[in-house]
Each structure stands twice: as structure tokens, then as C-alpha cells.
Design a protein around this motif. Sequence first.
Motif: not given
Length: 654
Positions: A71-73, A94-98, A190-193, A198-203
Motif C-alpha cells: 500500500i502506498g501513495r 494510510a495518510h502516512a503512506l500518502g 512522515v516528512a514526505s507528506g 488529498v488525505a480523506v475521501l468523505c462521503t
Amino acid sequence: MAAGIVDGTSNQSPDLSRFDTFPKLLALNARNHPDEVALRVKDLGIWHSLTWSGYLARVKAFALGLRRYGIGRGDVVGLIGDNRPDWVCGEIAAHALGAMSLGMYRDALDDEVAYLINHANAKAVFAEDEEQVDKLLGLGERVASVRLIVYSDPRGMRKHDDPRLISVTELIHHGDAMALEFPALWDELVASGRGEDVAVLCTTSGTTANPKLAMLPAGRVIRHCASYLRVDAKGPRDEYVSVLPLPWIMEQVYVLGKALLSRMTVNFVEEPETMMNDFREIGPTFVLFAPRVWEQIAADVRARIMDASPLKRRLYELGMRLGLEALDKGKRSWLADLLLFRALRDRLGFSRLRSAATGGAALGPDTFRFFMAMGVPLRQLYGQTETLGAYTIHTADEVDFDTVGKPFDAGVEVRIDNPDHNGVGEIVTRHPNMFVGYFGGEAAGSADLTDGWMRTGDAGYFDKRGHLVVIDRIKDIATTSRGDRFSPQYIENKLKFSPYVAEAVILGDQREHLAAMICIRFPIVSKFAEKNRISFTTYTDLASRPEVYELLKREVETVNKTLPEAQRIRKFLLLYKELDADDGELTRTRKVRRGVVAEKYGTIIDALYSDRSSIDVDTTIAFQDGTKQRIRTVLTVVDLAPGNTAPASPKRAA
């Protein structure tokens, strides 16, 4: 400095240009405040705490474990289940991985889950327990993109041998191994974030069709939460109980954005059924409930009073009368507090509340006044998923039951487009931290964007004090055949203040008069039936009893007295079933899907506007477990026109 936002021991707000992602803020808090409690969850009757350092360690293990599985960016990680620390840890991992997170409502049906996973092309899903795992595995090839399913609760999992399925313990094991093999990897991730990723897909609420997925960058969520905290300050000594669904934008704002910025403690109840008991044990300092929850609490209070002794009922009535009279004068009644409200707040777990909010839909003014008189510092919010939740709020000294307050940041712009002679038009808004579009490039639809301005689809106006008043959805504002305009939602909310009414649908667009389809609040009406020795078997049977009709008739007449003549309900009936999100009649946030209701109950609605005094029903309802039940009953039509008498007793439901 933003009030309520504290950066370490320096007592300064964090530099949001640097700490612009959730993983960065989590790492900051863990470094500066490792032993403070960040999360707390109740399991088997015992509260378990997770410190900021423990929170970070779990997120790190989750993230590196997901990385081990590829799982990645740019990937999407789904989450489904109850509100739990593992949900929040999985989302930040998940956000830490992009990658992007996609929350799904725990009670979503198979088709809804399949649609969301396929639309987002989710590669991994955090599924809390056996119920959610069975749902995913049962979809088979319908969710072919999913190659990893992570579960937290091992009960019932031995029967499964699907290769995609692993436990949280296994995921942590793989993450720890990755950390040993690549010791600098976590810090690099973390530093590359980037805050604009886009981090959240919100319904979205999906009142008319399948929900869209609003794309929310973490940096925008964080900056918007910082603006929010300037008008509703929170800090490390604040306690919040997370009870609203985590896929909802406002729970994302509170549990992730505001909690990471303010270091407040987020508490998770054991089960939905234990919510109020767990709530009282924590004694939160602030709370956010959707209107349906406030309505349920008010109904439960009034139901308990029904069972109280005559003396307690008289004390309750006196306390409420004194409290409401004082409220109307802008004051508090010390005698009402002594007689009633102090004990009631303690019973509900509201004794320590310094802030309380409602949002997601309109809260009826009667329910609002009930809690304000009780001493609950309730304020109303207004916003949309696309605007990262709320952007208006009452100030503490300007709470108005009929408004949603003012924009809480100078960067929030709100205007009224195409106002009529009363100033009522469409609410249009923009601010610097809105969503960046819909996933998959879907058209905006009702949330039409022009030069950064979003058309909300809501009708409203500004009052003389500059407060925004929201009337209803534009498409839902109706006009009778006589030309009288009315808001169905406003009347429905007044009806739902009754402890006996769970849901209501007001009809009357292009008709001569208004009518209502009402769903009884089964637990409370059944208690009424038992006290009055009224025999019944099922919901359908209870809703058909003449004594129940007479009870609801009095409630409707009470509401009618508060309405203008043209907006009064002329006829009503009691539906044979509750409106249900599983049947598409409500959204997952309990908003009525009027188009679905109009189509599904079209025959009943037409009969309601005929001269008939009863309507025969012969239908089948399906339950979530796949079973079906045939319903044969007769719906009585109650005509409230002057001179009409109560209808004859209907036939019993079969």
C-alpha cells in the motif's frame, strides 16, 4: 495564537505550514507529550487508555505493515466498523503512506459497500469484526480491488481461510519487522507528506443518489479546524465522547483535526447500546450530537417522566415551566435548577459540559429550547461535507433557536443568491479550505462550484443581527395549490419533539392542504400501551391501535396550534413500519430521501388525499438478514378538519 491549540511546552500554536498532515501533528504530540492520554476506549466494562506515544507507535506499526503489503501513495484504504482507536490509527497510517482513507458506515448494506469500494478502487480495508469481515468476503469478486482485509476483533474468525485476511496483531508484527529492517523509513514517510495531498475521501449525504466522495486535503482540514478552535476553544483537559459515525465529516473534524491540534482526549464507548452510561462515566466537557440524538434523549427523558410518581411528574412540569419562562427572558431559573435540572444534567452526563453542538440537519426549536432551559450550552452549526463541515456557529452570548449563527472566520464568505422580496434565496459560500473536487471527476451537481463559490442547495436568509437562517433544501420547499409556501422539515422537527414520534414526512406540495405520514417511536409508544393495558404484537399492530391514533392525534393538534393556519396538518396516518436507511428511505445520517418516499408510498399518499377514511395495505418488507415478512393491515386516515370525529377502529394487522 489560536485559543485552545497548544504546541508542546511553549504554549504556542503549532506552525501549520510545517505540521500540515495528521501524521506530523501526531508525531509532534508524541514527542512533546508522550505520557498524556490521547484516546480511551471501553472494553468489557473497563476503560483502557492510549497515550500519545502509544498512539504514535500503533500508527507507525500499522503504516509500515501496510507498506509491507504494497500500500502506498495514491492508493485508497477503506475503514468500516464502530468508532474505535484502531479506526483512527488505520486512517492516519494510510495518510502516512500518502494513501487516502475512505470511511464507510458500519450499517451500510452490501450494495453500498461494493459501490464505494469499486468507485474508490480501495486496495485494503480495516474491518473491525466478524460482521464487517463477513460482509466483505460475501461480496467476493464484486470487490476485486481489495487485496488486504485487516480485522481487530478475532472472535469468529477461525472459520475463515481467505488469504487476504489478517489480524491487527499480524499487521503490527509485519510493521515492527519493517521498522527494524528500515529504521529511517517511518520518519521519511512522515516528512514526505504534503498538506495539499488529498488525505480523506468523505462521503456526501446522498439524499438523491449514491454518495459522492469529496476529496479533502489534510492541510485544509487542519487549517479549518484551527479556525473552528478560535471560536470554540479546546485543550488537553477537555474530554470528548465519539458517538457519531466516523465517516461523517464532523466526526472527522472532531476526532482527527481538532483532537490532534488541541490534544483533547477522545473517548470511545463500548457499544451503541451503552452510550449514555459510558457517556455519564466520562462526564465530557463538550459534545457534538446530530439532531436525531438530541431528539432521542429528549424523548427518553419525557418517557421516563411518564413512569415517575405523581409528585415527580409535578416537580418536572414545574421545573420545565420555570426553566422555559426564564429562558424566554434570557435568564436561568435557580429554582428550576434546584428542583429538576441539576439532577437531570447529572443523570445524562451533562454536568461538566462547557460546550455542546448540533449539526448535520436542523434541530427543532422545541428540542433546542428544552436543552437550553436545562442548562446545556447548546449551539447550532451549519456546513456541508464539501466545506469540511461547519463554517457557522453561534457565539456563546448570541444563541438563537431559529438561526445557525455567523461565519466563524473572516475568510468564510456567505451570500444569498436570487433573494425574493423577503430576502430568502440560495445560500452560497466559499472559504480557503474547501474540498478540491469529487473523486473520479464526478460532476458537482447540486454543489455547483463557480469561481470557488459553492451552491449549497439550501434556502435561507440573514436576519437583522447578521445570523444565517436556514429554512430547508430549496428543492424541498413546497407550495400548496392555494399558493401557500411551507417548509416540510420545519414542521417535521416540531412533530419529532413529541416523545411518541420517531419520524415524520410532511406532504402537501401542489395539494390543497398539508398531510403527514408519521412513524411512531416504538419503545415509548409500547410503554404507553403497556401502562394502559393495550394489547399488541408487532410494530405494525401497535401503530394500528385506535388508542395510539388518539394519542398521536393529540400530539399533531398540539403542533398545529403553533403553526399558521395555512401550514397546519389536515390529515395524517401512522405508517406500518419505520423509515429505514437500509430501505433507501433515509440517508445514513437520517435525512429523509423524499423522492424515494414519494415513489415507494405513492399509492398511500394518493389515498391520503382522497375521501377514503382507511387504506388497505398488503406488502412485503425485507430485513437486513435477508428474511421477509408479509404485512397486511389497514391504515386509518385521521381528518383534523373542524367537525370531523375520530375514525372507527381499524382492522388488526396481520
